[in-house]
Every structure is written in C-alpha cells, then in structure tokens.
Scaffold this motif. Structure first.
Motif, mmCIF file in Angstrom:
data_model
loop_
_atom_site.group_PDB
_atom_site.id
_atom_site.type_symbol
_atom_site.label_atom_id
_atom_site.label_comp_id
_atom_site.label_asym_id
_atom_site.label_seq_id
_atom_site.Cartn_x
_atom_site.Cartn_y
_atom_site.Cartn_z
ATOM 1 N N ILE A 1 4.599 15.437 -0.351
ATOM 2 C CA ILE A 1 4.127 14.620 0.081
ATOM 3 C C ILE A 1 4.428 14.189 2.349
ATOM 4 N N VAL A 2 3.572 13.281 2.245
ATOM 5 C CA VAL A 2 3.857 13.090 4.687
ATOM 6 C C VAL A 2 3.154 11.457 4.262
ATOM 7 N N ARG A 3 4.716 10.876 4.484
ATOM 8 C CA ARG A 3 4.054 9.633 4.668
ATOM 9 C C ARG A 3 2.700 9.551 5.719
ATOM 10 N N SER A 4 2.172 8.310 5.134
ATOM 11 C CA SER A 4 0.969 8.117 6.273
ATOM 12 C C SER A 4 1.806 7.113 7.617
ATOM 13 N N ASP A 5 2.610 6.777 7.891
ATOM 14 C CA ASP A 5 3.639 5.864 8.579
ATOM 15 C C ASP A 5 3.529 7.029 10.157
ATOM 16 N N THR A 6 4.307 8.386 9.077
ATOM 17 C CA THR A 6 5.142 9.720 9.786
ATOM 18 C C THR A 6 4.398 10.782 10.214
ATOM 19 N N MET B 1 1.028 -0.975 0.210
ATOM 20 C CA MET B 1 -0.374 -0.103 -0.268
ATOM 21 C C MET B 1 0.982 1.051 -0.099
ATOM 22 N N ASN B 2 0.348 2.102 -1.282
ATOM 23 C CA ASN B 2 1.285 3.096 -0.799
ATOM 24 C C ASN B 2 0.315 4.353 -0.046
ATOM 25 N N GLY B 3 1.126 4.760 1.280
ATOM 26 C CA GLY B 3 0.161 5.382 2.286
ATOM 27 C C GLY B 3 0.972 6.180 1.856
ATOM 28 N N ARG B 4 0.103 7.801 2.013
ATOM 29 C CA ARG B 4 0.483 8.500 1.937
ATOM 30 C C ARG B 4 -0.862 10.321 1.380
#
Length: 60
Positions: A49-54, A1-4
């Motif tokens: 972007i901001v990655r979802s995990d961060t 998954m591309n979480g951003r």
C-alpha cells in the motif's frame, strides 16, 4: 478514514524463503513511492500500500 491505495496483493502462503510482497514494495520504494506491506487478516493476504496522505505528495 483509512486512506490508502493498494498497489498489489500477494497470498500469505508463498514459497518458503520467498518474500514477494516485500520485494515488490522495495522496488516501488526505489522508484520513490513510499510503499509498505500490511497484512489483511480477513483474506490472509499481504497488501502493498501507499497511504493517501503520502500518495498525494508523490503524485504532485
């Protein structure tokens, strides 16, 4: 998954010597958001972007 999360989009054909995507990302980093610039080749656009995990760590 591309979480951003995409914060902003900037056209790749900006004025010579101008880096609006990098400047926008830098301002977000000064605010504490781990923003980064990536290129969307399909649309010839720079994405900040901001990655979802961060992003979850920043919001919490």
């Amino acid at each position: 998954m591309n979480g951003r999360t995409v914060l902003e989009r900037f056209p790749a054909g900006g004025p010579r010597g101008s880096w609006p995507a990098e400047e926008f990302a830098h301002a977000r980093r000064l605010e504490g958001l781990p923003a980064e610039v990536v290129m969307d080749l399909a649309t010839d656009t720079f994405l900040v972007i901001v990655r979802s995990d961060t992003a979850a760590d920043v919001v919490a």
